[in-house]
Design an enzyme around this catalytic site. Sequence first.
Site, PDB file in Angstrom:
ATOM      1  N   ASP A 131     -57.193   5.663 100.495  1.00 29.50           N
ATOM      2  CA  ASP A 131     -56.709   4.499  99.734  1.00 29.50           C
ATOM      3  C   ASP A 131     -55.617   4.889  98.724  1.00 29.50           C
ATOM      4  OD1 ASP A 131     -58.979   5.769  98.374  1.00 29.50           O
ATOM      5  OD2 ASP A 131     -58.903   4.127  96.925  1.00 29.50           O
ATOM      6  N   HIS A 132     -55.333   6.190  98.621  1.00 30.92           N
ATOM      7  CA  HIS A 132     -54.275   6.680  97.737  1.00 30.92           C
ATOM      8  C   HIS A 132     -53.106   7.281  98.516  1.00 30.92           C
ATOM      9  CE1 HIS A 132     -56.916   6.413  94.077  1.00 30.92           C
ATOM     10  NE2 HIS A 132     -57.777   6.311  95.073  1.00 30.92           N
ATOM     11  N   HIS A 167     -58.122   1.917  90.093  1.00 31.52           N
ATOM     12  CA  HIS A 167     -58.993   0.834  90.567  1.00 31.52           C
ATOM     13  C   HIS A 167     -59.326  -0.128  89.433  1.00 31.52           C
ATOM     14  CE1 HIS A 167     -60.092   2.403  94.611  1.00 31.52           C
ATOM     15  NE2 HIS A 167     -59.919   3.590  94.039  1.00 31.52           N
ATOM     16  N   HIS A 189     -57.747  11.012  99.068  1.00 27.82           N
ATOM     17  CA  HIS A 189     -58.403   9.866  99.706  1.00 27.82           C
ATOM     18  C   HIS A 189     -57.398   8.869 100.284  1.00 27.82           C
ATOM     19  CE1 HIS A 189     -62.270  10.781  97.238  1.00 27.82           C
ATOM     20  NE2 HIS A 189     -62.214  11.462  98.371  1.00 27.82           N
ATOM     21  N   HIS A 228     -54.724  12.558  94.665  1.00 30.55           N
ATOM     22  CA  HIS A 228     -55.766  13.211  95.451  1.00 30.55           C
ATOM     23  C   HIS A 228     -55.749  12.675  96.874  1.00 30.55           C
ATOM     24  CE1 HIS A 228     -57.880   9.543  94.230  1.00 30.55           C
ATOM     25  NE2 HIS A 228     -58.866   9.810  95.077  1.00 30.55           N
ATOM     26  N   HIS A 238     -63.830  14.487  91.149  1.00 32.07           N
ATOM     27  CA  HIS A 238     -63.856  13.458  92.202  1.00 32.07           C
ATOM     28  C   HIS A 238     -63.482  14.120  93.533  1.00 32.07           C
ATOM     29  CE1 HIS A 238     -63.400   9.453  93.934  1.00 32.07           C
ATOM     30  NE2 HIS A 238     -62.170   9.749  94.307  1.00 32.07           N
ATOM     31  N   ASP A 255     -58.499   8.592  90.441  1.00 32.95           N
ATOM     32  CA  ASP A 255     -59.917   8.221  90.410  1.00 32.95           C
ATOM     33  C   ASP A 255     -60.731   9.167  89.521  1.00 32.95           C
ATOM     34  OD1 ASP A 255     -59.294   6.233  92.186  1.00 32.95           O
ATOM     35  OD2 ASP A 255     -60.329   7.110  93.913  1.00 32.95           O
TER      36      ASP A 255
HETATM   37 FE    FE Z   1     -59.692   5.474  95.173  1.00 33.44          FE
HETATM   38 ZN    ZN Z   2     -60.679   8.595  95.467  1.00 33.41          ZN
END
Ligand code: FE
Ligand code: ZN
Length: 268
Positions: A63-64, A180, A61, A59, A117, A142
């Site tokens: 942090d990915h 995570h 975001h 996805h 999400h 996530d």
């Molecule tokens: Fe994340």
């Molecule tokens: Zn995420």
Amino acid sequence: MPAPHPRIRPVPAFRDNYLWLIIDATGTRAAVVDPGDANAIERALAAASLSLDAILLTHHHADHTGGVAALAAHWGCPVHGPRADPIDGIDHPLDDGDRLELPALGIDFEVIAVPGHTLGHIAYFGSRLGEEDPRGVLFCGDTLFAAGCGRLFEGTPAQMHRSLGRLAALPPDTLVYCAHEYTLSNLSFASAAEPGSGALAARIAEARTLRERDIPTVPSAIGIERETNPFLRTTSPAVIERLAERGIPAGADTVERFAALRAWKDEF
Ligand code: FE
Ligand code: ZN
């Protein structure tokens, strides 16, 4: 906690992210799932003398996806990811039901759309990686966490409930590689939502021991999630009773119960 697959390794990044390396049978090539941090991946590849063959994204975001541009430029490798999430640099967009074959790595994935999400979130399910381990593997970003689930940033409770239901229907021994290390805090919510569960008490003891030694609690397995993850247990009498104490009538449907659990967790 099940033994991790021998060919999948976590690369910790940021506060609590796991970026996942999937390594081929000869130990020379790798794919990475959700490389939020290019430097962390480059260090892990160099340390194990691996070359990068493919990037897989769940996805949009940061942090990915933060490391995608630098890794793709360095390695010239394809970038696979969800068609329906806004991500720069995807050259192989994927939809629900697509197959992703990475023959050089001996890996074959089925794509499962898991909106909730984010709206375009996808998960990758491999029925098995090579010959040496019969278990399936799931990379779910996530969406499904160990003992929890992602926040609903874009989707509705009904979408997320259905997405989680599709993942929960995979074979029980499927290894669950989420993105995570949220397990201990998820488990404390789980015991509030389903007090008195022996399976949950055992899982909490195990997770505490692992974290005291700085060992990841991931992967989990689908069967363990079905037994202890409150977001997959909206039909458990103990969960229904706890929700009734919070004003959700016993006759509410499973989506209403799921929505109430997710809202409760948001403020827990
Ligand atoms: Fe994340
Ligand atoms: Zn995420």
